[in-house]
Design an enzyme around this catalytic site. Sequence first.
Site, PDB file in Angstrom:
ATOM      1  N   SER A  26      -9.981   2.471   2.873  1.00  0.00           N
ATOM      2  CA  SER A  26      -9.042   3.120   1.985  1.00  0.00           C
ATOM      3  C   SER A  26      -8.144   2.167   1.219  1.00  0.00           C
ATOM      4  O   SER A  26      -7.492   2.553   0.248  1.00  0.00           O
ATOM      5  CB  SER A  26      -8.172   4.073   2.802  1.00  0.00           C
ATOM      6  OG  SER A  26      -7.349   3.346   3.708  1.00  0.00           O
ATOM      7  N   LYS A  42       0.838  -1.199   0.000  1.00  0.00           N
ATOM      8  CA  LYS A  42       0.000   0.000   0.000  1.00  0.00           C
ATOM      9  C   LYS A  42       0.875   1.252   0.000  1.00  0.00           C
ATOM     10  O   LYS A  42       1.895   1.306   0.688  1.00  0.00           O
ATOM     11  CB  LYS A  42      -0.915  -0.021   1.225  1.00  0.00           C
ATOM     12  CG  LYS A  42      -1.938   1.113   1.281  1.00  0.00           C
ATOM     13  CD  LYS A  42      -2.871   0.949   2.477  1.00  0.00           C
ATOM     14  CE  LYS A  42      -3.887   2.089   2.557  1.00  0.00           C
ATOM     15  NZ  LYS A  42      -4.829   1.918   3.688  1.00  0.00           N
ATOM     16  N   SER A  59     -10.616   0.175   7.176  1.00  0.00           N
ATOM     17  CA  SER A  59     -10.007   0.264   5.847  1.00  0.00           C
ATOM     18  C   SER A  59      -9.290  -0.984   5.364  1.00  0.00           C
ATOM     19  O   SER A  59      -8.783  -1.012   4.245  1.00  0.00           O
ATOM     20  CB  SER A  59      -9.023   1.444   5.793  1.00  0.00           C
ATOM     21  OG  SER A  59      -9.728   2.660   5.832  1.00  0.00           O
TER      22      SER A  59
END
Length: 496
Positions: free
Chosen positions: A163, A79, A187
């Site tokens: 997210s 990420k 998330s």
Amino acid sequence: MTDLTKLTLAEARDGLVAKKFSATELTQAFIKAIDAANPHLNAYVLMTPEHALAQAKTSDERLAKGEARPLEGLPIGNKDLFCTYGIRTTACSRILDDFKPRYEATVGQNLWDAGAVMLGKLNNDEFAMGSSNETSAFGPVVNPWRRTRGGKVDNTKLVPGGSSGGSSAAVSANLCLGATATDTGGSIRQPAALTGTVGIKPTYGRCSRWGIVAFASSLDQAGPIAKTVRDSAIMLRHMAGYDPKDSTCVDMPVPDYEAEVARGVKGLRVGVPKEYRVDGMSAEVDALWQKGIAWLKDAGATIHDISLPHTKYALPAYYIVAPAECSSNLARYDGVRYGLRVPGKDLIDTYEATREAGFGKEVKRRVLIGTYVLSAGYYDAYYLKAQKVRTLIKRDFDNAWSDVDVVLTPTTPSPAFGFGEKAGDPIAMYLEDIFTVTVNMAGLPGISVPAGLSGEGTPMGLQLIGKPFDEGTLFRAAQVIENAAGRFPVPSKWWA
């Protein structure tokens, strides 16, 4: 040859050790898959093929010598919230521009030390603020799943959750064996539920936050998104661990989570909280919840109705605490030390111009909310009261643990939705986290497991919440659900 990208992480690990294929061949298969899919899915914001192949070459040398590390040669996605040494890290925000850190996030370093291969940086909502991955400066991520309506495939682009939408989409579309992710209010778990993948948010303090771009420091926690419960257990085992650089990281042994997966749930006490039956939850989500209860009961668990009375205050309290911490953390982005700089006529003008150009709409909204609730006239009325509510939420769980070992709830109130369907309504978007924020507010571990398909053929997940630092029990219960429900691979590679 078998499509290597369809392997689970555990299968790929065993295949490498058995010399059925090399780490280089495995990495090349994923690079080829990313090249074909990413223009359509936008899961990766930066691909690092040369870096990955160099790591794979080292892994092949170690495998040849019989010196394999636990994750030797296994390609994963990272990420874009995790700092990577010398490799662009932006948190998917314009304000970080072309920032190349001179250090590696501890969680990432743990994975590379265990032999994992980094394929690239994955898309996410800007500074992790969002539930649909539509706020990224690099554009939205597309869910690899499509809805089916009236027997026909609906080509409406669906969100992958957020997210960590790039992480969930990449794992679901077989663009990596697993992915790093972060969870501030859901998330990891929410995007996992919307893409048919497994995501675990560990106990606060289990994984180091050092080197992760901060959103809300008392809530943020790293964890994996993977294809199976076993894969997520393998990844978390090597992401977690004590780090003296993070004062919130707990100094305690990390169990062998993979060994926990097969232990079963006979005698396990499962709590079902009545407060999670909320207005707006679809009938099919409730039906899935009942299935999960039945699966665990059939496997030998006992079911107990419980009450978590302060749950209804969790979402409003979260959206005071998280923006408050965000406004403080994001004050460092001023155009002076690193990242974007928009020159102004004086220093204040430079600050204002840089932050105006660098931050997206959702980030600005949360900074303004956070600054407001921390201001002198409103601190006691909002922020202090939200922190008191947070204590009560934690106390609810503390009381529940005397009667149950885990708590079972839905992960999300609805399946994946289309682009733009909720983007214009912040409240509707925030409600996506209604089942997940309590876990972060109380600092507990939570896992989402795919458990079924909606009436339109898209994935839905169930959430298990555990006692502090008892992730092993979550993996045990999650494996029962996975065994009963089966796995949920994407039906077709429409992007091909």
